[in-house]
Design an enzyme around this catalytic site. Structure first.
Site, PDB file in Angstrom:
ATOM      1  CG  ASP A   1      -1.986   1.057   1.208  1.00 44.83           C
ATOM      2  OD1 ASP A   1      -2.239   1.627   0.130  1.00 44.83           O
ATOM      3  OD2 ASP A   1      -2.584   1.317   2.270  1.00 44.83           O
ATOM      4  CG  HIS A   2       1.194   3.968  -2.925  1.00 46.07           C
ATOM      5  ND1 HIS A   2       0.481   4.029  -4.112  1.00 46.07           N
ATOM      6  CD2 HIS A   2       2.380   3.403  -3.239  1.00 46.07           C
ATOM      7  CE1 HIS A   2       1.210   3.531  -5.096  1.00 46.07           C
ATOM      8  NE2 HIS A   2       2.369   3.137  -4.579  1.00 46.07           N
TER       9      HIS A   2
ATOM     10  CG  PHE B   1      -7.832   5.343   0.836  1.00 45.25           C
ATOM     11  CD1 PHE B   1      -7.694   4.993   2.174  1.00 45.25           C
ATOM     12  CD2 PHE B   1      -8.301   6.609   0.535  1.00 45.25           C
ATOM     13  CE1 PHE B   1      -8.021   5.898   3.189  1.00 45.25           C
ATOM     14  CE2 PHE B   1      -8.622   7.515   1.534  1.00 45.25           C
ATOM     15  CZ  PHE B   1      -8.485   7.163   2.860  1.00 45.25           C
ATOM     16  CG  HIS B   2      -3.293   3.685  -3.762  1.00 47.16           C
ATOM     17  ND1 HIS B   2      -2.317   4.620  -4.103  1.00 47.16           N
ATOM     18  CD2 HIS B   2      -4.477   4.271  -4.034  1.00 47.16           C
ATOM     19  CE1 HIS B   2      -2.907   5.708  -4.552  1.00 47.16           C
ATOM     20  NE2 HIS B   2      -4.213   5.531  -4.511  1.00 47.16           N
ATOM     21  N   PRO B   3      -4.428  -0.634  -1.532  1.00 45.04           N
ATOM     22  CG  PRO B   3      -6.232  -1.728  -0.517  1.00 45.04           C
ATOM     23  CD  PRO B   3      -5.761  -0.369  -0.961  1.00 45.04           C
TER      24      PRO B   3
END
Length: 543
Positions: free
Chosen positions: A302-303, A477-479
């Protein structure tokens, strides 16, 4: 509903809506699309600033939370995932970002033929309807004009963001006209997935035209508020699913394939519930192992963004407008009449991609810059003028996991991103915060007298900044990555290059969970590209 379909797709999100569209284009093919959430008829889905009312709202969000994270000094984070038709495309930041050429070339080099930049670029172009406000319909070989996925420039600008843009240039980050040509180095306002200032989600782009109009496809069936409880199997192949809708249980079969589009949280959850994963872990929960794939739920990436915030003088930011009755009235009228202004804003307006150090050949940092500040998501804006410069490490080396803790399909899984768990990630965090300070100290911002208040100028040493990163870091919110794509020789791979689950027939995964490594930018456009690619692979296999 019928009881048998050619294809069953689980999850009507960013990937599922597009895939259902492509597979149902053949009138002789029947498709069932199953969504746990409801219809996308909530007003705030469609007004861009409405993400504030969709995230952490049980009507539209699964409302997951992470475990307490050591790298975040013991904090747990809200982990939004769309629970509504359109999935995360109904609640996300609307930023259109493909990533970098090196991302996809790296996937191909890791044993995934067909996934290089040159091979996936035409898929991005096919889906896209790129619309420039400066030159509508202009021809550009890097962009498409005939797809369903509208991309346009934002309909708002801010003096303070223009000054940050200029300051970035003074710090060595050049202006760019296009973040999506394969190397996104530079600074510009983000392009967004909107249509004339209204959010475009994948349900509007790919489903609604074929569900209730003259274009209706009788071969496409959508069910909402339908929780999938189990995958079903016959002779080593997935034969269909069992789901419950409004208290009634249904069993349906797939003639050709069942396809998981439930995302980086939902897809590994369904696989583990079906006995596909690490056998010891599943046995401990009382689940009989069906097939050993230890990579299921692992490889979570994630980021993590570090939110640095600055008070400013002599310039209007959204903070002041938000706290002014006249400002609110003006914002409402501007959007109502012209679909412009702050209500048309994506969560972040200005972007910048930069290198954390001379060792990097392409950007490993992304900025999301906003003309506002607040203590935490969901909290009111501050009453003083300020801007926030959030910076994230695009290529984290930390790896986390997602695993079920119960046989109950409605129980939230254990989500442990493991942020800042490597020395590399802590070093990049420190260097990114120092770069932010250099940008803010550039002459272009000087007239506004920027004053850092988060995390605070007193923090200067490596140790102080590393600790501060744990305090101000939050997910963007980048899983991705929890059903990793890779060859059978990779013990942690879950799917092959055709996205078929290793060792299980008639079962694929098509969503962000298949990414071997995270892309260097926002992940919604790459997820849709994966669905476009999957449609080609599936149709070719069953031609």
């Amino acid at each position: 509903m019928n009881h048998t379909y050619d294809y069953i797709i689980i999850g009507a999100g960013s990937a599922g809506c597009l895939l259902a569209n492509r597979l149902s284009a053949d009138p002789d093919t029947s498709v069932l699309l199953v969504e746990a959430g409801g219809m996308d008829d909530y007003m705030w889905i469609h007004i861009p600033v409405g993400y504030l009312y969709c995230i952490d709202n049980p009507r539209t969000d699964w409302r997951y939370r992470t475990a307490s994270e050591a790298g975040l000094n013991g904090r747990s984070l809200l982990y939004p995932r769309g629970k509504v038709l359109g999935g995360c495309s109904s609640i996300n930041g609307m930023i259109y970002m493909r990533g970098q050429q090196r991302d996809y070339d790296g996937w191909a080099a890791a044993g995934n033929p067909g996934w290089s930049w040159d091979e996936v670029l035409p898929l991005f172009i096919k889906t896209e309807n790129h619309h420039s406000l400066d030159n509508p319909g202009s021809a550009n070989p890097m962009h498409g004009g005939k797809g369903e996925w509208r991309v346009e420039r934002q309909r708002v600008s801010w003096e303070i963001l223009d000054a940050f843009h200029a300051a970035a240039g003074e710090t060595g980050i050049p202006h760019t006209d296009d973040f999506n040509r394969g190397n996104n180095h530079g600074c510009a306002y983000f392009e967004v997935t909107q249509k004339r200032g209204i959010r475009l989600n994948t349900a509007k782009a790919f489903l609604h035209p074929y569900l209730n109009t003259k274009k209706m496809r009788d071969n496409l069936t959508l069910v909402t508020e339908a929780q999938v409880e189990a995958l079903e199997f016959e002779q080593g192949s997935c034969s269909g699913i069992r789901f419950k809708q409004r208290g009634v249980e249904h069993r349906v079969k797939a003639r050709l394939e069942t396809i998981l589009c439930a995302g980086s949280i939902g897809s590994p959850q369904l696989l583990e519930l079906a006995g596909i994963g690490d056998g010891k872990r599943l046995s401990a929960l009382g689940i009989t192992p069906r097939h050993e794939l230890p990579g299921v739920g692992e490889n979570l990436q994630d980021h993590l963004q570090l939110r640095m915030a600055y008070k400013v003088q002599g310039v209007t930011t959204l903070n002041q407008q938000y706290h002014s009755l006249l400002g609110k009235l003006r914002m409402g009228l501007e959007y109502l009449l012209f679909q412009r202004g702050p209500l048309s804003m994506a969560p972040s307006q200005l972007g910048a991609f930069a290198m954390s150090g001379p060792q990097e050949s392409t950007p490993d940092l992304e900025y999301h810059v906003q003309p506002l500040s607040l203590d935490a998501f969901g909290q009111p804006l501050h009453r003083f003028g300020a801007f926030t410069a959030s910076v994230c490490n695009l290529r984290p080396s930390s790896r986390g996991s997602v695993h079920i803790t119960s046989t109950d399909p409605r129980a939230a899984p254990h989500i442990a991103p493991n942020y800042l768990s490597t020395e590399h990630d802590r070093k990049v965090a420190i260097e990114s915060m120092r770069l932010t300070r250099r940008i803010v100290a550039a002459p272009a911002l000087g007239r506004y007298q920027p004053e850092e208040f988060l995390p605070g100028p007193a923090l200067q040493s490596d140790a102080e900044l590393a600790h501060a990163a744990g305090n101000i870091g939050t997910t963007i919110f980048h899983p991705v990555g929890t059903c990793k794509m890779g060859p059978a020789s990779d013990p942690m791979a879950v799917v092959d290059a055709q996205l078929r689950v290793h060792g299980i027939g008639r079962l694929r995964v098509v969503d962000a969970s298949v990414m071997p490594t995270i892309t260097s930018g926002n992940t919604n456009a790459p997820t849709m590209m994966i669905a476009e690619k999957a449609a080609h692979l599936i149709l070719a296999e069953h031609a």
